[in-house]
Every structure is written in structure tokens, then in C-alpha cells.
Design an enzyme around this catalytic site. Structure first.
Site, PDB file in Angstrom:
ATOM      1  N   ASP A  45      41.679   6.965 -61.481  1.00  0.00           N
ATOM      2  CA  ASP A  45      42.301   5.871 -62.071  1.00  0.00           C
ATOM      3  C   ASP A  45      41.939   4.522 -61.618  1.00  0.00           C
ATOM      4  O   ASP A  45      42.699   3.678 -61.703  1.00  0.00           O
ATOM      5  CB  ASP A  45      43.759   6.231 -62.179  1.00  0.00           C
ATOM      6  N   GLU A  46      40.689   4.412 -61.226  1.00  0.00           N
ATOM      7  CA  GLU A  46      40.158   3.124 -60.585  1.00  0.00           C
ATOM      8  C   GLU A  46      38.949   2.616 -61.503  1.00  0.00           C
ATOM      9  O   GLU A  46      38.154   3.454 -61.924  1.00  0.00           O
ATOM     10  CB  GLU A  46      39.733   3.432 -59.046  1.00  0.00           C
TER      11      GLU A  46
END
Length: 142
Positions: A50-51
Site C-alpha cells: 500500500d505504498e
């Protein structure tokens, strides 16, 4: 800069198919918000999980902070609805500048990464700026 924290965080009561459906809707909404915020020469990419990273060429720290705050606020204001479930997203960001004084792009990414984890450790939904020498300064969500 890295962004979008807790992207996979969904209620455990949801079935697998609902979880996948909500994740897709969240992903589409996040993509729309990012797409609408970028200038034609900015660069966006997924770092993993989720980066994500956004490169903002020819942008000073003040401009980058204003951009990040608009983006953070836009992501936080977005509501994703799916089969009666309503969820909001948050964005934790780490911001680092790539200047002539920065050793390398890899070092700037490492600084942004450390600042991102600082944002997450301090409660999420905030922006932390890494200056490369001192403790990061942070901007918390209102």
C-alpha cells in the site's frame, strides 16, 4: 513521497468477495484522486503493497507540502460505498526533497520512507517531512 495507509484495512466481518469488491472500489477511487491531482510532468508509481511514490519535479518544499495536504485531504474526504458498507481512506505521507545536496535519488526515497513510517507511528493520516539531518517535522490532519 509515499502515501495511502491502511489500504487493506477492512472489517473482518466481510466475506472474501465483498473484501475484494471494496478493495477494487477503494483502488479505483484512490487512482482517480491521484490522477486528478497530478500535473502532466509529475510521476506516480506503486512502490509495493500500500505504498506509492509521487515525484514532483521543480517543486520546492512549500509547494510539495501544499500538494501533499490537498491530496491527503482529498483522500480522507473520499467515501467508498459497496453493498451497504461505507468506508473512508486515509493517507499517511513521508516527504523528502531531492536537491543538489541529496546524495542520490535512493537516499531521498529512504528519507521519504522513514518519514512515512514516522507518520504511521504517530497516528496515521498525516504528513511528515524529512529534512535529512534532523527529526522530521510533521503536519497532522486537522
Amino acid at each position: 513521497m509515499r502515501t495511502l495507509s491502511n489500504f487493506a484495512g477492512l472489517p473482518s466481518s466481510l466475506t472474501s468477495s465483498k473484501t475484494i469488491g471494496i478493495a477494487r472500489k477503494k483502488s479505483r477511487e484512490f487512482g482517480r484522486i491521484i490522477r486528478d491531482s497530478l500535473r502532466r510532468f509529475d510521476v506516480f508509481g506503486r512502490q509495493g503493497g500500500d505504498e506509492f511514490a509521487i515525484l514532483l519535479p521543480d517543486t520546492d518544499q512549500g509547494g510539495a507540502m501544499r500538494y501533499c495536504e490537498r491530496l491527503r485531504a482529498g483522500i480522507s474526504a473520499a467515501v467508498v460505498r459497496f453493498n451497504g458498507v461505507q468506508l473512508q481512506m486515509t493517507a499517511s505521507m513521508g516527504l523528502a526533497l531531492l536537491t543538489q545536496d541529496t546524495v542520490s535519488a535512493d537516499e531521498a526515497i529512504s528519507q521519504a520512507d522513514r518519514a512515512l513510517y514516522d507518520s504511521k507511528a504517530r497516528g496515521r493520516n498525516r504528513i511528515t517531512v524529512a529534512d535529512g539531518t534532523a527529526a522530521p517535522a510533521e503536519m497532522a490532519a486537522p
